[in-house]
Design an enzyme around this catalytic site. Structure first.
Site, PDB file in Angstrom:
ATOM      1  N   GLY A 239       0.772  -1.240   0.000  1.00 24.92           N
ATOM      2  CA  GLY A 239       0.000   0.000   0.000  1.00 24.92           C
ATOM      3  C   GLY A 239       0.801   1.286   0.000  1.00 24.92           C
ATOM      4  O   GLY A 239       0.201   2.372  -0.102  1.00 24.92           O
ATOM      5  N   ARG A 276       3.066  -1.618  -5.780  1.00 23.61           N
ATOM      6  CA  ARG A 276       3.230  -0.363  -6.514  1.00 23.61           C
ATOM      7  C   ARG A 276       4.571   0.329  -6.246  1.00 23.61           C
ATOM      8  O   ARG A 276       5.236   0.781  -7.163  1.00 23.61           O
ATOM      9  CB  ARG A 276       2.094   0.588  -6.100  1.00 23.61           C
ATOM     10  CG  ARG A 276       2.075   1.906  -6.844  1.00 23.61           C
ATOM     11  CD  ARG A 276       1.017   2.849  -6.253  1.00 23.61           C
ATOM     12  NE  ARG A 276      -0.163   2.177  -5.837  1.00 23.61           N
ATOM     13  CZ  ARG A 276      -1.275   2.066  -6.587  1.00 23.61           C
ATOM     14  NH1 ARG A 276      -1.331   2.645  -7.759  1.00 23.61           N
ATOM     15  NH2 ARG A 276      -2.314   1.421  -6.136  1.00 23.61           N
ATOM     16  N   CYS A 342     -13.554   2.125 -28.048  1.00 21.07           N
ATOM     17  CA  CYS A 342     -14.867   2.754 -28.242  1.00 21.07           C
ATOM     18  C   CYS A 342     -15.607   2.951 -26.925  1.00 21.07           C
ATOM     19  O   CYS A 342     -16.640   2.312 -26.683  1.00 21.07           O
ATOM     20  CB  CYS A 342     -15.678   1.911 -29.202  1.00 21.07           C
ATOM     21  SG  CYS A 342     -14.805   1.764 -30.751  1.00 21.07           S
ATOM     22  N   GLU A 343     -15.045   3.763 -26.058  1.00 19.03           N
ATOM     23  CA  GLU A 343     -15.685   4.118 -24.787  1.00 19.03           C
ATOM     24  C   GLU A 343     -15.234   5.519 -24.427  1.00 19.03           C
ATOM     25  O   GLU A 343     -14.058   5.839 -24.579  1.00 19.03           O
ATOM     26  CB  GLU A 343     -15.202   3.204 -23.650  1.00 19.03           C
ATOM     27  CG  GLU A 343     -15.629   1.796 -23.776  1.00 19.03           C
ATOM     28  CD  GLU A 343     -15.952   1.168 -22.431  1.00 19.03           C
ATOM     29  OE1 GLU A 343     -16.230   1.908 -21.458  1.00 19.03           O
ATOM     30  OE2 GLU A 343     -15.924  -0.059 -22.386  1.00 19.03           O
TER      31      GLU A 343
END
Ligand code: LLP
Length: 404
Positions: A239, A276, A342-343
């Site tokens: 985190g 991360r 296509c969004e």
């Protein structure tokens, strides 16, 4: 953004020009810096060196085999959440004793695989899961180490989709269910309780919550000791946040200190599961401008990377820095950087002030090393991109581009 620097207006990663990589490998392309990754491994090991600590990389952040091998060579273990990740951890040479298996919904076959390979521990999230692991341990006649994942109900400031330490989420045991877990453990003599774990969420930018969580786990461990369970370790999860916007952010040493301070003079070893922090910054996504267009409201830069390569902006409204590989002179303009999918959610950056871009130009998107490729998809039947690892003046293909 330290991973990219400019020389005579040209973007380089280590000493390789991004434009050369685009030429050689095509775009969209994930590019990582080996030196940066090794530097992160070194730094986190040093930060956590004042208490015995096992660092297990949360493979979900990036599961490229070559990057994993580099991390294993630095002594890191792996935190896995599926049979696929477990197999890959073993395949890249992670010692089984440095693998923890997390996740709220493990299947019987995944559990069998972990037991068969004698991994360090299963981080267990429910009584039902304990029962299933217990049954399998009996059937296989094997002893199994388990840790209880605690839901400490601690609120963290992050996107709600990636906050995991609150009761409104599906994760872990609330403290008041620990007696049930203990009763279940007693039913299965082959299960050995070795630790407690928790994971508060992702992209956490406060050190204080880690101190709070450590204190909470310590308190529970002491209570368990009184009922005869002597634990070896506490796992604080991952985190640790990164500064996508170059904003003020705690350094890894500060996170480490808040945990180690709380653990000092206790008999418990520490485990952490950073994802991360280790890989975000060392990777970029390289993309080429296809077209530019405008309507009465907006200017768009349409690039060949999309939500299929980097879904974080669409899913979490996450910010990633975007820069041109060759800085042109001329007034900056405010543009939306969008992909071909296509969004309307298919954007990489909205309202970005960028120097002029035209068809054929290259851009790079920063902090793409974590949850970039690992969340990539074939949506719109787009082939997933290639990945390249740069070390010094050399680029090496570490995953080939999918073909149609
Ligand atoms: N341990 C557990 C049990 C986890 O669930 C996670 C992440 C980690 C460790 C590693 O967390 P990190 O150090 O990477 O923050 N796709 C989202 C992030 C999801 C994180 C899920 N769990 C994103 O792109 O922001």
């Amino acid at each position: 953004m330290i991973v990219i620097h400019y020389q005579k207006g040209k973007a380089l990663i280590e000493s390789v020009a991004l434009s050369d990589l685009a030429e050689q490998y095509g775009t969209p392309l994930f590019v990582y810096s080996a030196d940066f990754l090794l530097g992160q491994c070194d730094r986190i090991k040093k930060a956590f060196s004042s208490h015995p600590t096992t660092i297990c990389f949360a493979m979900k952040a990036n599961s490229n085999e070559e990057l994993l091998r580099q991390m294993v060579s630095q002594g890191l273990g792996m935190d896995v959440v599926s049979g696929g990740e477990l197999k890959r951890a073993l395949h890249v040479g992670t010692p089984a004793k440095k693998i923890v298996f997390s996740g709220v919904g493990k299947t019987a076959s995944e559990i069998e695989l972990g037991i068969g390979r004698e991994i360090f521990s299963f981080n267990v999230e429910s009584v039902a899961e304990l029962d299933l692991i217990g049954e399998i341990s009996k059937r296989l006649g094997k002893h199994v180490s388990v840790s209880l994942r605690i839901n400490p109900n601690i609120s963290v400031k992050t996107n709600p989709y990636i906050a995991t330490g609150l009761y409104r989420t599906k994760f872990g045991f609330p403290e008041n269910q620990i007696p049930d877990a203990v009763a279940t453990l007693k039913k299965w003599p082959r299960l050995k309780l070795v630790g407690l774990s928790c994971h508060l969420g992702s992209q956490i930018r406060s050190t204080q919550v880690y101190q709070q969580a450590t204190t909470r786990l310590l308190h529970i461990a002491e209570k368990l000791k009184a009922s005869g369970f002597v634990l070896s370790h506490l796992d604080l999860g991952g985190g640790f946040g990164v500064a996508y916007k170059q904003e003020a952010n705690p350094e890894i040493e500060a996170y480490a200190q808040s945990i180690q301070k709380a653990l000092a003079k206790t008999p418990y070893q520490l485990m952490i599961e950073p994802g991360r922090w280790l890989v975000a910054e060392c990777g970029i996504l390289l993309s080429r401008v296809l077209f530019t267009k405008e309507n009465p409201h907006k200017r768009f830069v349409i690039v060949d990377a999309a939500m299929t390569e980097l879904i974080r902006p669409a899913l979490y409204e996450a910010y990633h820095p975007i820069e041109p590989c060759l800085k042109r002179t001329g007034a900056k303009r405010v543009v939306d950087v969008v992909g071909p999918v296509c969004e309307t959610a298919d954007f990489l950056g909205l309202k970005r002030s960028m120097s002029p871009l035209q068809s054929g130009d290259l851009i790079w998107i920063g902090y793409a090393g974590a949850y970039g490729f690992s969340m990539a998809s074939n949506y719109n039947l787009r082939p997933r991109p290639a990945e390249v690892l740069v070390q010094g003046a050399q680029g090496k293909l570490i995953r080939t581009r999918e073909s149609l």
